[in-house]
Write a protein that holds these residues in place. Structure first.
Motif, PDB file in Angstrom:
ATOM      1  N   ALA A 128       0.789  -1.205  -0.121  1.00  0.00           N
ATOM      2  CA  ALA A 128      -0.160   0.078  -0.050  1.00  0.00           C
ATOM      3  C   ALA A 128       0.783   1.216  -0.027  1.00  0.00           C
ATOM      4  O   ALA A 128       2.192   1.250   0.484  1.00  0.00           O
ATOM      5  CB  ALA A 128      -1.026  -0.074   1.375  1.00  0.00           C
ATOM      6  N   PRO A 129       0.501   2.501  -0.462  1.00  0.00           N
ATOM      7  CA  PRO A 129       1.221   3.650  -0.220  1.00  0.00           C
ATOM      8  C   PRO A 129       1.580   3.846   0.743  1.00  0.00           C
ATOM      9  O   PRO A 129       0.611   3.836   1.966  1.00  0.00           O
ATOM     10  CB  PRO A 129       0.346   4.511  -1.123  1.00  0.00           C
ATOM     11  CG  PRO A 129      -0.777   3.969  -1.907  1.00  0.00           C
ATOM     12  CD  PRO A 129      -1.133   2.582  -1.232  1.00  0.00           C
ATOM     13  N   MET A 175      -2.995   1.479   5.508  1.00  0.00           N
ATOM     14  CA  MET A 175      -4.178   1.112   4.806  1.00  0.00           C
ATOM     15  C   MET A 175      -5.439   1.472   6.059  1.00  0.00           C
ATOM     16  O   MET A 175      -5.215   1.190   6.810  1.00  0.00           O
ATOM     17  CB  MET A 175      -4.699  -0.290   4.252  1.00  0.00           C
ATOM     18  CG  MET A 175      -3.807  -0.464   2.936  1.00  0.00           C
ATOM     19  SD  MET A 175      -4.225  -2.342   2.628  1.00  0.00           S
ATOM     20  CE  MET A 175      -5.752  -2.290   1.761  1.00  0.00           C
ATOM     21  N   ARG A 176      -6.729   1.730   5.333  1.00  0.00           N
ATOM     22  CA  ARG A 176      -7.800   2.115   6.340  1.00  0.00           C
ATOM     23  C   ARG A 176      -8.009   0.861   6.769  1.00  0.00           C
ATOM     24  O   ARG A 176      -7.880  -0.441   6.000  1.00  0.00           O
ATOM     25  CB  ARG A 176      -8.913   2.736   5.653  1.00  0.00           C
ATOM     26  CG  ARG A 176      -8.995   4.094   5.790  1.00  0.00           C
ATOM     27  CD  ARG A 176     -10.294   4.817   5.254  1.00  0.00           C
ATOM     28  NE  ARG A 176     -10.219   6.168   5.446  1.00  0.00           N
ATOM     29  CZ  ARG A 176     -11.133   6.974   5.059  1.00  0.00           C
ATOM     30  NH1 ARG A 176     -12.025   6.432   4.668  1.00  0.00           N
ATOM     31  NH2 ARG A 176     -10.922   8.234   4.818  1.00  0.00           N
ATOM     32  N   MET A 177      -8.318   0.551   8.063  1.00  0.00           N
ATOM     33  CA  MET A 177      -8.824  -1.028   8.505  1.00  0.00           C
ATOM     34  C   MET A 177      -9.810  -1.597   7.712  1.00  0.00           C
ATOM     35  O   MET A 177      -9.799  -2.661   7.444  1.00  0.00           O
ATOM     36  CB  MET A 177      -9.176  -0.934   9.986  1.00  0.00           C
ATOM     37  CG  MET A 177      -7.980  -0.430  10.782  1.00  0.00           C
ATOM     38  SD  MET A 177      -6.858  -2.128  11.041  1.00  0.00           S
ATOM     39  CE  MET A 177      -8.062  -3.172  12.306  1.00  0.00           C
ATOM     40  N   THR A 208      -9.896   4.420  11.319  1.00  0.00           N
ATOM     41  CA  THR A 208      -8.678   3.927  11.821  1.00  0.00           C
ATOM     42  C   THR A 208      -7.779   3.196  10.664  1.00  0.00           C
ATOM     43  O   THR A 208      -8.155   2.681   9.841  1.00  0.00           O
ATOM     44  CB  THR A 208      -8.631   2.647  12.912  1.00  0.00           C
ATOM     45  OG1 THR A 208      -9.689   3.617  13.777  1.00  0.00           O
ATOM     46  CG2 THR A 208      -7.176   2.544  13.500  1.00  0.00           C
ATOM     47  N   ASP A 209      -6.299   3.771  10.616  1.00  0.00           N
ATOM     48  CA  ASP A 209      -5.566   3.255   9.459  1.00  0.00           C
ATOM     49  C   ASP A 209      -4.852   2.506  10.250  1.00  0.00           C
ATOM     50  O   ASP A 209      -4.187   2.316  11.469  1.00  0.00           O
ATOM     51  CB  ASP A 209      -4.627   4.392   9.134  1.00  0.00           C
ATOM     52  CG  ASP A 209      -5.366   5.425   8.135  1.00  0.00           C
ATOM     53  OD1 ASP A 209      -6.289   5.201   7.628  1.00  0.00           O
ATOM     54  OD2 ASP A 209      -4.854   6.649   7.835  1.00  0.00           O
ATOM     55  N   ALA A 210      -4.277   1.131   9.421  1.00  0.00           N
ATOM     56  CA  ALA A 210      -3.172   0.468  10.030  1.00  0.00           C
ATOM     57  C   ALA A 210      -1.814   0.967   9.246  1.00  0.00           C
ATOM     58  O   ALA A 210      -2.030   0.824   7.986  1.00  0.00           O
ATOM     59  CB  ALA A 210      -3.564  -1.038   9.606  1.00  0.00           C
TER      60      ALA A 210
END
Length: 165
Positions: free
Chosen positions: A53-54, A58-60, A99-101
């Motif tokens: 991913a950039p 990534m968003r959860m 939330t982002d991971a």
């Protein structure tokens, strides 16, 4: 009432072989990753998706979708990866409700170290026993099955290496 269209002998044989592969392959992949990297196959998949991913973020919800996980299952796995310092969760800067991971530097090193053994296992157990023509047929068969099983393309990131195609 409709009549059941039973499987022919050839269809039954093909089906039973597919079932055997579906049952045996996850254990082979999981076992190799556990032995060599201390990761489950699903943990590896989560980290691999983040690694591609950039900015390794990534968003959860997007991560759950592309790994075919429920949010509770993904949250549990990400919590375990957080405890090991491999992933961090952060509030999404664009949407305070999300939330982002984020794959950490240690997570990146772990997935990079795990990848060669995983690829070797995939080659040994799936690709090397096949001829190049059979690999192409497997690709085509996978596409045909996925059109039925995943008509919305939720898992397209896993089976479409060229997003332009």
């Amino acid at each position: 009432m409709d009549e059941t269209q039973w499987l022919s002998a050839d269809e039954r044989a093909a089906w039973l072989r597919l079932v055997a592969v579906v049952e045996l392959l996850p254990g082979v992949l999981d076992g190799q990753l556990r032995r060599t990297s201390g990761l489950t196959h699903f943990e590896y998949l989560v980290m691999a998706m983040l690694s591609e991913a950039p900015e390794r973020v990534m968003r959860m919800t997007a991560l759950a979708q592309c790994t075919n996980a429920t949010l509770p299952r993904l949250s549990h796995v990400v919590r375990r990866l957080e405890e090991r310092g491999l992933v961090e969760r952060r509030p999404c800067p664009d949407d305070g409700r999300a939330t982002d991971a984020h794959l950490t530097a240690d997570g990146w090193e772990t997935v990079v170290a795990a990848a060669p053994g995983h690829v070797e296992t995939v080659r040994r157990h799936v690709l090397d026993p096949l001829t190049p023509t059979q690999v192409q047929r497997l690709h085509e068969i996978g596409d045909a099955l996925l059109r039925e099983l995943d008509p919305g393309g939720r898992l397209a990131v896993l089976y479409d290496p060229d997003p332009r195609a």
